[in-house]
Design a protein around this motif. Structure first.
Motif, short mmCIF file in Angstrom:
data_model
loop_
_atom_site.label_atom_id
_atom_site.label_comp_id
_atom_site.label_asym_id
_atom_site.label_seq_id
_atom_site.Cartn_x
_atom_site.Cartn_y
_atom_site.Cartn_z
N SER A 53 -12.45 10.18 -1.26
CA SER A 53 -13.82 10.52 -0.88
C SER A 53 -13.94 10.70 0.63
O SER A 53 -14.63 11.61 1.10
N ALA A 54 -13.27 9.83 1.39
CA ALA A 54 -13.31 9.96 2.85
C ALA A 54 -12.73 11.30 3.29
O ALA A 54 -13.28 11.96 4.18
N LEU A 55 -11.65 11.71 2.66
CA LEU A 55 -11.03 12.99 3.00
C LEU A 55 -11.91 14.17 2.58
O LEU A 55 -11.98 15.19 3.27
N LEU A 56 -12.60 14.03 1.44
CA LEU A 56 -13.52 15.08 1.02
C LEU A 56 -14.68 15.20 2.00
O LEU A 56 -15.15 16.30 2.32
N PHE A 57 -15.17 14.06 2.49
CA PHE A 57 -16.22 14.09 3.51
C PHE A 57 -15.74 14.76 4.79
O PHE A 57 -16.54 15.30 5.57
N ARG A 58 -14.44 14.75 5.01
CA ARG A 58 -13.85 15.38 6.19
C ARG A 58 -13.48 16.84 5.91
O ARG A 58 -12.73 17.46 6.67
N SER A 59 -14.00 17.39 4.82
CA SER A 59 -13.86 18.81 4.47
C SER A 59 -12.46 19.21 4.01
O SER A 59 -12.04 20.36 4.20
N TYR A 60 -11.73 18.30 3.40
CA TYR A 60 -10.44 18.65 2.80
C TYR A 60 -10.66 19.20 1.40
O TYR A 60 -11.59 18.79 0.69
N GLU A 61 -9.81 20.13 1.00
CA GLU A 61 -9.82 20.61 -0.37
C GLU A 61 -9.33 19.48 -1.28
O GLU A 61 -8.48 18.67 -0.87
N PRO A 62 -9.84 19.37 -2.52
CA PRO A 62 -9.44 18.27 -3.40
C PRO A 62 -7.93 18.08 -3.56
O PRO A 62 -7.45 16.94 -3.46
N PRO A 63 -7.13 19.14 -3.79
CA PRO A 63 -5.69 18.90 -3.94
C PRO A 63 -5.06 18.25 -2.71
O PRO A 63 -4.23 17.35 -2.82
N ALA A 64 -5.47 18.70 -1.51
CA ALA A 64 -4.94 18.12 -0.28
C ALA A 64 -5.42 16.68 -0.11
O ALA A 64 -4.66 15.81 0.34
N ALA A 65 -6.67 16.40 -0.50
CA ALA A 65 -7.21 15.05 -0.38
C ALA A 65 -6.43 14.07 -1.27
O ALA A 65 -6.08 12.97 -0.84
N PHE A 66 -6.15 14.48 -2.51
CA PHE A 66 -5.41 13.61 -3.41
C PHE A 66 -3.97 13.41 -2.93
O PHE A 66 -3.42 12.31 -3.01
N ARG A 67 -3.38 14.48 -2.43
CA ARG A 67 -2.00 14.38 -1.93
C ARG A 67 -1.92 13.39 -0.78
O ARG A 67 -1.04 12.51 -0.75
N LEU A 68 -2.81 13.51 0.19
CA LEU A 68 -2.79 12.60 1.33
C LEU A 68 -3.13 11.17 0.92
O LEU A 68 -2.60 10.21 1.47
N SER A 69 -4.00 11.03 -0.06
CA SER A 69 -4.36 9.70 -0.55
C SER A 69 -3.17 9.01 -1.21
O SER A 69 -2.87 7.85 -0.92
N PHE A 70 -2.47 9.72 -2.08
CA PHE A 70 -1.36 9.10 -2.81
C PHE A 70 -0.14 8.89 -1.93
O PHE A 70 0.62 7.94 -2.14
N LEU A 71 0.08 9.78 -0.96
CA LEU A 71 1.19 9.54 -0.02
C LEU A 71 0.96 8.23 0.75
O LEU A 71 1.89 7.45 0.96
N LEU A 72 -0.28 8.01 1.14
CA LEU A 72 -0.59 6.79 1.88
C LEU A 72 -0.49 5.54 1.01
O LEU A 72 -0.26 4.44 1.51
N SER A 73 -0.64 5.72 -0.30
CA SER A 73 -0.59 4.56 -1.20
C SER A 73 0.80 3.93 -1.26
O SER A 73 0.93 2.74 -1.57
N ILE A 74 1.84 4.71 -0.94
CA ILE A 74 3.21 4.21 -1.11
C ILE A 74 3.50 3.04 -0.15
O ILE A 74 3.81 1.93 -0.60
N PRO A 75 3.39 3.23 1.16
CA PRO A 75 3.64 2.08 2.05
C PRO A 75 2.58 0.99 1.90
O PRO A 75 2.89 -0.20 2.03
N ALA A 76 1.33 1.37 1.63
CA ALA A 76 0.26 0.38 1.52
C ALA A 76 0.49 -0.54 0.32
O ALA A 76 0.30 -1.76 0.42
#
Length: 275
Positions: free
Chosen positions: A180-203
């Motif tokens: 949702s934060a990435l969507l608020f920052r005007s990212y397209e949904p596929p890019a938002a999900f990709r960046l979200s899940f990439l960050l989930s790995i180290p977290a």
């Protein structure tokens, strides 16, 4: 390991493997399931964090090409070009993880201590309230016009890392709030999900390590049961991520959050009355 422990481990693995990819709280919903089958609320929260390791393996496999690109770019990383080209992913993950730690570690200590003081019914109802808040954020994000952004900036890293830290609270969806934060920052949904899940790995790996360190070992689970749960979640997660990513683009998950949150509040009240 008893037959009951095996059944709980398999159930936990399946739940984690499926709901991790949805913008609803995998941690909160897994904690709900574990509490419903008799697990102590504090242990349930710790197990929900620990078992994310299984789906972390799924995500790492699914996004292996992005990870390979980031590793290849890492040796050439320089501060002046931190967010240029392939360096942007490396910088995004590092800065966002630092922000997640700054926000998430104090909240983790607060959440585990609080969970240990709550009865099962109150714990379930509290998760329900947080799910409702996640649903409200999801609904709000749907009203934002989508842009064409795909490459993260420093501000994106700080923002997404901070909200991911908040998602360590049970019932707050990590993927939901970061996407949702990435969507608020005007990212397209596929890019938002990709960046979200990439960050989930180290977290997720850091959260699991923090959980094991805080519990002084595996949190309320035997090594064999842990291996079963992690294996099941990894396999189920890998098999469902592609299909569920397509569903994410079509189903209004704010409604799912609201429905689950309402059921949790009602169910928690019933449990409290019965107890």
């Amino acid at each position: 390991m008893t037959l009951t422990e095996l059944a709980v481990a398999v159930l936990a693995g399946i739940v984690q493997g499926v709901v991790e990819w949805l913008p609803v709280s995998s941690q909160g919903n897994l904690a709900l399931v574990l509490t419903a089958v008799g697990t102590d609320p504090q242990v349930a929260l710790q197990l929900a964090l620990f078992l994310q390791v299984g789906t972390t393996l799924s995500a790492a496999t699914y996004y292996r090409s992005d990870i390979a690109t980031a590793f290849a770019a890492a040796p050439g990383w320089r501060p002046r070009s931190a967010y240029d080209a392939d360096n942007a992913i490396v910088s995004y993950v590092i800065v966002a993880c630092l922000m997640t730690g700054l926000v998430g570690i104090p909240l983790y200590i607060f959440a585990v201590d609080l969970a240990g003081q709550l009865t099962g019914g109150v714990f379930i109802a509290a998760i329900g309230v947080l799910l409702l808040l996640t649903g409200a954020l999801q609904l709000a994000s749907e009203s934002v016009a989508m842009g064409g952004r795909e490459t993260p900036t420093l501000l994106d890293s700080l923002l997404v890392g901070g909200v991911q830290g908040v998602a360590i609270l049970p019932g707050v969806s990590r993927s939901g709030v970061t996407t949702s934060a990435l969507l608020f920052r005007s990212y397209e949904p596929p890019a938002a999900f990709r960046l979200s899940f990439l960050l989930s790995i180290p977290a997720s790996l850091a959260a699991a390590a923090l959980t094991v360190a805080g519990a002084g070992g595996l949190p309320g689970i035997s090594p064999v049961a842990a291996a079963v749960a992690l294996s099941v979640s990894a396999v189920v997660g890998y098999l469902t991520i592609d299909a569920l990513m397509r569903v994410v683009e079509r189903v209004p998950f704010w409604a799912v959050c609201v429905a689950l949150g309402t059921l949790a509040i009602v169910g928690g009240g019933v449990v409290s009355v019965i107890a």
